[in-house]
Motif scaffolding. Structure first.
Motif, PDB file in Angstrom:
ATOM      1  N   ASP A  78     -55.304  58.220 -15.172  1.00 20.30           N
ATOM      2  CA  ASP A  78     -55.387  59.190 -16.361  1.00 20.30           C
ATOM      3  C   ASP A  78     -54.591  60.669 -15.756  1.00 20.30           C
ATOM      4  N   ALA A  79     -54.857  61.532 -16.708  1.00 23.43           N
ATOM      5  CA  ALA A  79     -54.270  63.031 -16.409  1.00 23.43           C
ATOM      6  C   ALA A  79     -54.898  63.551 -15.172  1.00 23.43           C
ATOM      7  N   ASP A  80     -56.272  63.271 -14.662  1.00 25.62           N
ATOM      8  CA  ASP A  80     -56.889  63.629 -13.549  1.00 25.62           C
ATOM      9  C   ASP A  80     -56.646  63.065 -12.423  1.00 25.62           C
ATOM     10  N   GLY A  81     -55.829  61.804 -12.629  1.00 23.38           N
ATOM     11  CA  GLY A  81     -55.504  60.800 -11.157  1.00 23.38           C
ATOM     12  C   GLY A  81     -56.633  59.947 -11.092  1.00 23.38           C
ATOM     13  N   LYS A  82     -57.589  59.735 -12.086  1.00 21.10           N
ATOM     14  CA  LYS A  82     -58.608  58.739 -11.842  1.00 21.10           C
ATOM     15  C   LYS A  82     -57.950  57.292 -12.339  1.00 21.10           C
ATOM     16  N   ARG A  83     -58.205  56.419 -11.659  1.00 25.59           N
ATOM     17  CA  ARG A  83     -57.879  55.022 -12.033  1.00 25.59           C
ATOM     18  C   ARG A  83     -58.501  54.629 -13.392  1.00 25.59           C
ATOM     19  N   VAL A  84     -57.586  54.027 -14.247  1.00 24.20           N
ATOM     20  CA  VAL A  84     -57.995  53.374 -15.523  1.00 24.20           C
ATOM     21  C   VAL A  84     -57.669  52.102 -15.605  1.00 24.20           C
ATOM     22  N   LEU A  85     -56.681  51.511 -15.200  1.00 25.13           N
ATOM     23  CA  LEU A  85     -56.295  49.851 -15.211  1.00 25.13           C
ATOM     24  C   LEU A  85     -55.508  49.582 -14.301  1.00 25.13           C
ATOM     25  N   ALA A  86     -55.715  48.329 -13.775  1.00 24.90           N
ATOM     26  CA  ALA A  86     -54.755  48.054 -12.595  1.00 24.90           C
ATOM     27  C   ALA A  86     -54.350  46.505 -13.302  1.00 24.90           C
ATOM     28  N   PHE A  87     -53.212  46.042 -12.517  1.00 30.54           N
ATOM     29  CA  PHE A  87     -52.471  45.001 -12.848  1.00 30.54           C
ATOM     30  C   PHE A  87     -52.280  43.861 -11.916  1.00 30.54           C
ATOM     31  N   GLN A  88     -52.646  42.825 -11.874  1.00 28.12           N
ATOM     32  CA  GLN A  88     -52.158  41.935 -10.705  1.00 28.12           C
ATOM     33  C   GLN A  88     -51.603  40.693 -11.171  1.00 28.12           C
ATOM     34  N   TRP A  89     -50.454  40.190 -10.313  1.00 32.76           N
ATOM     35  CA  TRP A  89     -49.612  39.297 -10.736  1.00 32.76           C
ATOM     36  C   TRP A  89     -50.367  37.900 -10.331  1.00 32.76           C
ATOM     37  N   VAL A  90     -50.346  37.042 -11.196  1.00 36.71           N
ATOM     38  CA  VAL A  90     -50.790  35.611 -11.149  1.00 36.71           C
ATOM     39  C   VAL A  90     -49.510  34.741 -11.650  1.00 36.71           C
ATOM     40  N   PRO A  91     -49.391  33.523 -11.127  1.00 37.63           N
ATOM     41  CA  PRO A  91     -48.302  32.586 -11.173  1.00 37.63           C
ATOM     42  C   PRO A  91     -48.310  32.096 -12.710  1.00 37.63           C
ATOM     43  N   GLN A  92     -49.357  32.020 -13.529  1.00 39.34           N
ATOM     44  CA  GLN A  92     -49.482  31.595 -14.691  1.00 39.34           C
ATOM     45  C   GLN A  92     -50.873  31.869 -15.199  1.00 39.34           C
ATOM     46  N   LEU A  93     -50.736  32.091 -16.546  1.00 39.90           N
ATOM     47  CA  LEU A  93     -51.739  32.607 -17.282  1.00 39.90           C
ATOM     48  C   LEU A  93     -52.047  31.991 -18.680  1.00 39.90           C
ATOM     49  N   ALA A  94     -53.013  31.165 -18.921  1.00 36.73           N
ATOM     50  CA  ALA A  94     -53.235  30.669 -20.285  1.00 36.73           C
ATOM     51  C   ALA A  94     -53.713  31.722 -21.340  1.00 36.73           C
ATOM     52  N   ARG A  95     -52.899  31.957 -22.200  1.00 38.41           N
ATOM     53  CA  ARG A  95     -53.312  33.136 -23.261  1.00 38.41           C
ATOM     54  C   ARG A  95     -54.738  32.377 -23.884  1.00 38.41           C
ATOM     55  N   PRO A  96     -55.695  33.375 -23.806  1.00 40.19           N
ATOM     56  CA  PRO A  96     -56.956  33.252 -24.694  1.00 40.19           C
ATOM     57  C   PRO A  96     -56.487  32.711 -26.250  1.00 40.19           C
ATOM     58  N   ASP A  97     -57.359  31.888 -26.666  1.00 41.33           N
ATOM     59  CA  ASP A  97     -57.172  31.511 -27.967  1.00 41.33           C
ATOM     60  C   ASP A  97     -58.259  32.050 -29.031  1.00 41.33           C
ATOM     61  N   TRP A  98     -59.013  33.285 -28.606  1.00 41.60           N
ATOM     62  CA  TRP A  98     -60.017  33.851 -29.513  1.00 41.60           C
ATOM     63  C   TRP A  98     -59.403  33.834 -30.805  1.00 41.60           C
ATOM     64  N   ALA A 146     -61.220  30.941 -31.305  1.00 43.32           N
ATOM     65  CA  ALA A 146     -61.664  29.793 -30.777  1.00 43.32           C
ATOM     66  C   ALA A 146     -61.947  29.814 -29.254  1.00 43.32           C
ATOM     67  N   HIS A 147     -62.539  28.849 -28.709  1.00 39.83           N
ATOM     68  CA  HIS A 147     -63.035  29.064 -27.201  1.00 39.83           C
ATOM     69  C   HIS A 147     -62.654  27.927 -26.302  1.00 39.83           C
ATOM     70  N   GLU A 148     -61.555  27.323 -26.780  1.00 39.59           N
ATOM     71  CA  GLU A 148     -61.062  26.280 -25.720  1.00 39.59           C
ATOM     72  C   GLU A 148     -60.332  27.121 -24.592  1.00 39.59           C
TER      73      GLU A 148
END
Length: 134
Positions: free
Chosen positions: A49-69, A71-73
């Motif tokens: 954020d503007a104060d330098g406080k961490r908000v979100l981080a992003f980590q690479w993964v080779p594949q990611l199944a999209r949630p189907d909310w 639904a719960h499969e």
């Protein structure tokens, strides 16, 4: 006793920079110093954020199944909630999110107590935009 404090929330992504850019634009935050310039093989980025406080981080993964909310499969496992102060702000930020690549999953704006949208970011992670108290 000193308790642990949340530093940031990390989201998995097959396109780390792309997902970080989505949230950077949506939330009006910036990259942690050193993360601003794209690098080959990026596997971890942090937004602050503007104060330098961490908000979100992003980590690479080779594949990611999209949630189907809703639904719960393929469960969502978690989601992010973002507060906006007014109904007008809710509509403005929903439009912005869609322009940035989000998809509306649920429109609950008719709820007088807590109007909200559930959206999916470009990687499929559900998040809510809602009018309520932070």
């Amino acid at each position: 006793m000193t308790f642990p404090k949340l530093m940031h929330t990390a989201l998995d992504a097959t396109d780390v920079r792309g997902l970080a850019e989505f949230y950077r634009e949506l939330l009006g935050v910036r990259y942690r110093p050193g993360d601003e310039t794209p690098q080959e093989g990026e596997d971890w980025l942090v937004l602050v954020d503007a104060d330098g406080k961490r908000v979100l981080a992003f980590q690479w993964v080779p594949q990611l199944a999209r949630p189907d909310w809703p639904a719960h499969e393929v469960p969502k496992q978690m989601h992010l909630d973002f507060h906006v102060p007014t109904r007008e702000g809710l509509e403005e930020h929903r439009r912005r999110a869609e322009e940035l690549g989000a998809t509306v999953l649920l429109d609950r704006t008719a709820d007088d107590e807590e109007p909200l949208y559930v959206l999916a970011d470009p990687a499929g992670h559900p998040f809510c935009l809602l009018v309520g108290n932070p």
